[in-house]
Scaffold this active site. Sequence first.
Site, PDB file in Angstrom:
ATOM      1  N   GLU A 410       0.815  -1.225   0.000  1.00  0.00           N
ATOM      2  CA  GLU A 410       0.000   0.000   0.000  1.00  0.00           C
ATOM      3  C   GLU A 410       0.849   1.277   0.000  1.00  0.00           C
ATOM      4  OE1 GLU A 410      -2.880  -0.702  -0.580  1.00  0.00           O
ATOM      5  OE2 GLU A 410      -3.464  -2.530   0.438  1.00  0.00           O
ATOM      6  N   GLY A 411       1.948   1.254  -0.716  1.00  0.00           N
ATOM      7  CA  GLY A 411       2.887   2.373  -0.698  1.00  0.00           C
ATOM      8  C   GLY A 411       3.855   2.169   0.455  1.00  0.00           C
TER       9      GLY A 411
END
Length: 601
Positions: A410-411
């Site tokens: 997610e980043g």
Amino acid sequence: MAAVLEPAQSKEIPAGGAFLFQEVGATRIVTPETLAEDQRLFFKTALQFSREKVLPQAERIEAKDNALLRDLLRQAGELGLLSVDIPEAYGGTGLDKTTSLLLAEAMSLNGSWSVTFGAHTGIGTLPIVWFGNAAQKEKYLPKLATGEWVAAYALTEQGSGSDALGAKTKAVRSPDGKHWILNGSKLYITNAAFADVFVVFAKVDGDKFTGFIVEKDTPGLTVGPEEHKMGIRGSSTCPLYFEDARVPAENLLGEIGKGHKIAFNILNYGRLKLGAGVLGGMKLQLQNALHFTQERKQFGTPIVQFPLSREKLARMAALIHAVESMTYRTAGLVDGRLFGRDKSAPDYEANLLAAVEEYAIESSIMKVHGSESLNALVDDAVQLHGGAGYIEEYPVERAYRDARINRIFEGTNEINRMLIAGMLLKRAVKGDLPLFAMAGNVAEELSRGERPRARGEDALAPQEVAAESAKRLALHGLRVAAETFGTDLEKHQEVLAALSDVVMDAFALDSMVTRTRQAASQGKLDPVRVALTQLYALDAVPRAYDRTRRALCATLQGDALDKELKRLATLDVFTPYNPAELRETVVKALEQANGYPLSQE
């Protein structure tokens, strides 16, 4: 009924990032203690599924038994566990986001299953829920809700991970206009080996980043071999190859050139859910570590009796309390924005996306703080197991490996640290948050040698002051950095990262103090909750001060730096506690509860 703020307050839900500018306890927050009965029942059902259907199959899952994973998804679908975020009109239950996060927590007892489940219900399904047209929703969502079909999400490429818009996969329209022709490849695609439908991103005509719904039997699509990973080994992870893959024209998802809206909104929600998605594993590994230390003897004594063992157990519980408090507070804020809205209205999904985006700062906090708290907890758990923690026979060995990916999902945490401080400053420049005005007030307070005061005189007054001091540290550091570097601030990542850490600790302390006070019975604070908060503060308070000082040292030099460091000393707060007493309060509660003592079961 959703666990949201009181209806009378629904129009007064704080803005994203507002915790930094409001006093501790200024508004009531959603906590595990405020959950409605139907939410608790749903959570218990999901937790029972994880304990009875997933954990006993851990070895088969670890061995990449994809048929088993598909069957588990189907069984989860029969219980309604795949459909929480799908509207009722398309075979789902369309429940609130707090329930969705409870489900993520319950499904996180096993890392590989958590990733498999989350990829299907989250990044695989939600793009169609939020951006699909009526025909696409009608075709795909009912099958995804039951587990008849499995979904996957294809964004990452060899040269584009955190830089999602740097994707090279291309899409061009066929001469007859009936298809999109995709060429390129994707990496690290969860559920790829057995997914029926993929949400794929490609650039139309080489420059317009766009989403597509691609079915597994699409001519020209090839699923590559399974990756062999350090952790989450049981989840399917494969590359995808597109060689003149012919995707029907009607499978364009959203609008041409607007794929970034899909990707970024999915990332925001995924970051929020990751906070809940680590909690189940954290609680399980705390319980396992407690049991192991009770049974393992050294020098004729169970090692749970040794002070340094008990110190680790108490620290693990304090981390859980922090992540839990922030996570459900944020879920409640999202639900509060949606309170009273008609879920069947044409604009409901747009309002949902706006609510999720509003709390993008908090979501990035959940992602970073949650993943790093899990990492610290399983590290302590391995240490408590000693040599056994390094042996595959013990579940903590797998949990340790599985935890590592969360700091990349997610980043990366580095990207999210840039986002936390960066979004605060951008919203301040737009006038959405009073950062510069409040920072000016802080500067005046520091010039006068003033520090914040607690509004109450209870046992948590020092932690209230600590939370308010951390907010002032963050505000002051952000103002000085912005004034010094201007538009070049984003190049000074070490400054933004350090100040983001201060913001995270401020949010954690604020949430824990507020939650503990809300849970007071007849005006009396629960000593266990107090001790958990105080234990967290013992580490967070000096950490926040140190991070701000480091940020200033990377921003200023000479007399200007000396001046700011002297002013900063006003906020160097310290309250003496006997850590052994706090430790014993917490560990005795763990022993009595046979695990984390504040469970919402």
